[in-house]
Design a protein around this motif. Structure first.
Motif, PDB file in Angstrom:
ATOM      1  N   LEU A 141       0.965  -1.274   0.004  1.00 49.45           N
ATOM      2  CA  LEU A 141       0.119  -0.070  -0.066  1.00 49.45           C
ATOM      3  C   LEU A 141       1.008   1.183   0.093  1.00 49.45           C
ATOM      4  O   LEU A 141       1.605   1.615   0.963  1.00 49.45           O
ATOM      5  CB  LEU A 141      -1.119   0.149   1.230  1.00 49.45           C
ATOM      6  CG  LEU A 141      -2.199  -0.865   1.278  1.00 49.45           C
ATOM      7  CD1 LEU A 141      -2.650  -0.888   2.587  1.00 49.45           C
ATOM      8  CD2 LEU A 141      -2.901  -0.615   0.258  1.00 49.45           C
ATOM      9  N   LEU A 142       0.884   1.924  -0.984  1.00 51.25           N
ATOM     10  CA  LEU A 142       1.564   3.204  -1.226  1.00 51.25           C
ATOM     11  C   LEU A 142       0.886   4.398  -1.309  1.00 51.25           C
ATOM     12  O   LEU A 142       0.112   4.606  -2.321  1.00 51.25           O
ATOM     13  CB  LEU A 142       2.637   3.073  -2.520  1.00 51.25           C
ATOM     14  CG  LEU A 142       3.865   4.056  -2.609  1.00 51.25           C
ATOM     15  CD1 LEU A 142       4.620   4.118  -1.536  1.00 51.25           C
ATOM     16  CD2 LEU A 142       4.270   3.798  -3.962  1.00 51.25           C
ATOM     17  N   PRO A 143       0.869   5.329  -0.236  1.00 48.22           N
ATOM     18  CA  PRO A 143      -0.114   6.534  -0.385  1.00 48.22           C
ATOM     19  C   PRO A 143       0.404   7.453  -1.260  1.00 48.22           C
ATOM     20  O   PRO A 143       1.851   7.687  -1.833  1.00 48.22           O
ATOM     21  CB  PRO A 143      -0.138   7.047   0.945  1.00 48.22           C
ATOM     22  CG  PRO A 143       1.003   6.439   1.507  1.00 48.22           C
ATOM     23  CD  PRO A 143       1.304   5.152   0.862  1.00 48.22           C
ATOM     24  N   LYS A 144      -0.284   8.362  -1.922  1.00 50.44           N
ATOM     25  CA  LYS A 144       0.130   9.171  -3.184  1.00 50.44           C
ATOM     26  C   LYS A 144       1.050  10.494  -2.707  1.00 50.44           C
ATOM     27  O   LYS A 144       1.615  11.015  -3.220  1.00 50.44           O
ATOM     28  CB  LYS A 144      -1.057   9.870  -3.784  1.00 50.44           C
ATOM     29  CG  LYS A 144      -1.833   8.592  -4.755  1.00 50.44           C
ATOM     30  CD  LYS A 144      -2.681   9.280  -5.959  1.00 50.44           C
ATOM     31  CE  LYS A 144      -3.069   8.029  -6.652  1.00 50.44           C
ATOM     32  NZ  LYS A 144      -4.421   8.003  -6.666  1.00 50.44           N
ATOM     33  N   LYS A 145       0.968  10.525  -1.147  1.00 49.82           N
ATOM     34  CA  LYS A 145       1.465  11.538  -0.550  1.00 49.82           C
ATOM     35  C   LYS A 145       2.457  10.834   0.522  1.00 49.82           C
ATOM     36  O   LYS A 145       2.115  10.152   1.234  1.00 49.82           O
ATOM     37  CB  LYS A 145       0.852  12.902  -0.272  1.00 49.82           C
ATOM     38  CG  LYS A 145       0.444  13.693  -1.412  1.00 49.82           C
ATOM     39  CD  LYS A 145      -0.299  14.940  -1.094  1.00 49.82           C
ATOM     40  CE  LYS A 145      -0.677  15.618  -2.327  1.00 49.82           C
ATOM     41  NZ  LYS A 145      -1.765  16.715  -2.189  1.00 49.82           N
ATOM     42  N   GLY A 146       3.581  11.650   0.742  1.00 48.86           N
ATOM     43  CA  GLY A 146       4.253  11.300   2.209  1.00 48.86           C
ATOM     44  C   GLY A 146       5.462  10.117   2.005  1.00 48.86           C
ATOM     45  O   GLY A 146       6.216   9.783   2.646  1.00 48.86           O
ATOM     46  N   CYS A 147       5.477   9.671   0.790  1.00 51.37           N
ATOM     47  CA  CYS A 147       6.586   8.630   0.591  1.00 51.37           C
ATOM     48  C   CYS A 147       7.136   9.111  -0.512  1.00 51.37           C
ATOM     49  O   CYS A 147       6.659   9.740  -1.309  1.00 51.37           O
ATOM     50  CB  CYS A 147       5.866   7.048   0.438  1.00 51.37           C
ATOM     51  SG  CYS A 147       5.345   6.274   1.718  1.00 51.37           S
ATOM     52  N   ALA A 148       8.444   8.544  -0.956  1.00 52.38           N
ATOM     53  CA  ALA A 148       9.262   8.582  -1.970  1.00 52.38           C
ATOM     54  C   ALA A 148       8.176   8.336  -3.098  1.00 52.38           C
ATOM     55  O   ALA A 148       7.603   7.184  -2.995  1.00 52.38           O
ATOM     56  CB  ALA A 148      10.437   7.769  -2.037  1.00 52.38           C
ATOM     57  N   GLN A 149       8.230   8.639  -4.293  1.00 54.86           N
ATOM     58  CA  GLN A 149       7.539   8.169  -5.415  1.00 54.86           C
ATOM     59  C   GLN A 149       8.396   7.487  -6.427  1.00 54.86           C
ATOM     60  O   GLN A 149       9.401   7.370  -6.490  1.00 54.86           O
ATOM     61  CB  GLN A 149       6.932   9.567  -6.030  1.00 54.86           C
ATOM     62  CG  GLN A 149       5.766  10.247  -5.132  1.00 54.86           C
ATOM     63  CD  GLN A 149       4.726   9.373  -4.684  1.00 54.86           C
ATOM     64  OE1 GLN A 149       3.994   8.438  -5.493  1.00 54.86           O
ATOM     65  NE2 GLN A 149       4.679   8.960  -3.318  1.00 54.86           N
TER      66      GLN A 149
END
Lengths: 256, 256
Positions: A141-149
Motif C-alpha cells: 500500500l503506497l499513499p500518493k503523498k508522504g512517501c518517495a514516489q
C-alpha cells in the motif's frame, strides 16, 4: 450509472499506468526493454536538444505512441510542471493498481500487505519492493503523498522487481487502512516499543503491516487506524532496524 | 617463548584497537561521546588549521592521550600515508578482535558467524553489522582487504551497533575459513544457484555464512574453502536480495 464491464476494464487499465517525467528518467526507462511502455508525452515547447532527439528515436524504434501537448496539457499529464522538463512517459505495469480495487476483489481472503507511511528514501522504497516481492507479500500500500514516489532511483533499487509486485495506490493511508480494518483485516503498526512480537500473530487473519518513517515511526494520523502494535525481537539492546530489513523479515518469516 | 598472561592481555588489547584516519573522520569520531577512544596520533608536519585545532581541543576536553610523530611514523600508524592527512585515532572497541583468537576460544562451541567477501559498499557493511547485531549473530569475519573498511560512513550506517558486535579481523578470508572448517565449522556460501535452502541446515553445528559481492558473488579463492552452498528461497522468480537483507534473514531466522 452502473459500472459497465467495458468501463471497469478501462479503469483497471488506467489504474495500472505509472507516469514518470523528466528527460533523464524518461530516457532511461525507454532504454530498458523490460519496461512495458504505454505512451510518450512531449510538450510542443521543447527545444530539440540531444536528449529529446534520443527520446524520440527510441520511441520510434520501439513503436511507442507519442502525444504532443502544449505546456499546460503536459503538466496535467505529469502532475509536476516544475520538474517534468516537457517530457512524460506512461508505463503500463500489470501489477500496479488501486488499494480500493484490491479490497473489493480480496474481501474475506487471507492476504498479507505492507503499508508504507513516510518512507521518503528512494533507496529504501526500492529495497522494500525487492524484498517484499522475493518474500511473496501480496501487495504494498503506497499513499500518493508522504512517501518517495516511484522514480528511476526506486526502479533501480528494486532491481527488476517493481513490475512483479502489486503496488496498491491510495490517497489517504489512514482512511484506507480503516476501510481494510472494517473488512476484517488486522492492521499492525511496527514499533520497537510494542509489547507483542511478530511471532505472536496467528497466521489465519488478513494482515497489513504498517512501516513508518525511520526517524519518526508511524505518523499519528495513520496510527489511529492501526488495531495492533508489534515489534521484531532484537538482541544486544539494538533499538531499531533499517526499514527495508524490517520489511524483509516480515515478508520472509513463513519461509525461513 | 610461552605466551605469558601479561602478553596475552596486551595482545588482546591491541587486537581491539581500530585505527581510523583523516581529519574529518577523526573529528567526527571525537565528537561522538559513545566512542571509546584510546589515543590520538598527530604528525608534526601538520599545519595548524581550524580542523586540527578543533581536534586538539576535543582531545584535551576528553582527556585523551596524544602522540606526536614525524610523517613517516604517522603513516606507520595509519597504514595509509596518502589519505591520513597527518591524523589518526585509535578506537578501543571491546568486541573488535582477531578471527584466530575467536577460533582458539570457541573451538568446539556452537556459534554462527557471517563472513564478508568483497562487500565494498560502506552502506551495506554498516547495515550488515546493524542487522547481525540485532539478530544475535556471534561475530562477523571481516578480511583486511577486499571489503569496505570501517570508516565514518560505516559507523553511521551501523547506527550505534558497531561497538556491540564482535568484528573478527583476518588477513586472507579463504585461509581463515579453511582453518575454521578444520576445527569442525560448516562453511556455507550463499548463492542463488545453490540446490539446498537455508532451512535445510540443522542447527547443531557451528556455521559460517559467507556473503559475497552483490554483483560477482563469492570469489573463487574463498569459494574453495566453502563446504556447503545454500540459497534463500525466493518467490516471483526474484534472483537476488540485497546483501544486508540476506544477512538479516540469516541472523534472525531462529527468532521469527
Amino acid at each position: 450509472m452502473t459500472d459497465s464491464p467495458e468501463y471497469l476494464k478501462k479503469r483497471a487499465f488506467f489504474d495500472s499506468l505509472l507516469t514518470i517525467y523528466g528527460r533523464k528518467p524518461v530516457l532511461e526507462a525507454l532504454q530498458d526493454p523490460s519496461l512495458p511502455v504505454h505512451k510518450l508525452h512531449l510538450a510542443d515547447s521543447n527545444r530539440k536538444d540531444q536528449l529529446i532527439s534520443r527520446i524520440e528515436q527510441l520511441a520510434a524504434d520501439r513503436n511507442i505512441e507519442v502525444a504532443h501537448w502544449d505546456r499546460k496539457g503536459l503538466s496535467r499529464i505529469s502532475k509536476n510542471a516544475r520538474q517534468d522538463q516537457g517530457v512524460a512517459l506512461d508505463l503500463a505495469l500489470p501489477k500496479y493498481g488501486s488499494a480500493d480495487r484490491f479490497l473489493q476483489e480480496n474481501s474475506g481472503a487471507h492476504y498479507e500487505l505492507l503499508a508504507l507511511d513516510g518512507i521518503t528514501n528512494p533507496q529504501n522504497l526500492g529495497m522494500i519492493i525487492r524484498s517484499a516481492c522475493a518474500g511473496g507479500i501480496d501487495g504494498i500500500l503506497l499513499p500518493k503523498k508522504g512517501c518517495a514516489q516511484i522514480d528511476p532511483l526506486v526502479i533501480k533499487a528494486s532491481v527488476g522487481t517493481l513490475f512483479k509486485t502489486p503496488i496498491l495506490r491510495c490517497d489517504q493511508l489512514g482512511a484506507t487502512l480503516a476501510k481494510f480494518s472494517e473488512h476484517g483485516a488486522r492492521v499492525c503498526a511496527l514499533s520497537s516499543h510494542a509489547k507483542d512480537t511478530l511471532g505472536t500473530l496467528d497466521a489465519s487473519t488478513a494482515t497489513i503491516f504498517v512501516l513508518g518513517n525511520e526517524t519518526h515511526g508511524v505518523s499519528p494520523a495513520v496510527a489511529k487506524s492501526c488495531t495492533h502494535r508489534i515489534r521484531i525481537p532484537m538482541q544486544n539492546d539494538v533499538e531499531s532496524l533499517n526499514v527495508a530489513v524490517t520489511a524483509a523479515l516480515i515478508s520472509f518469516r513463513h519461509q525461513l
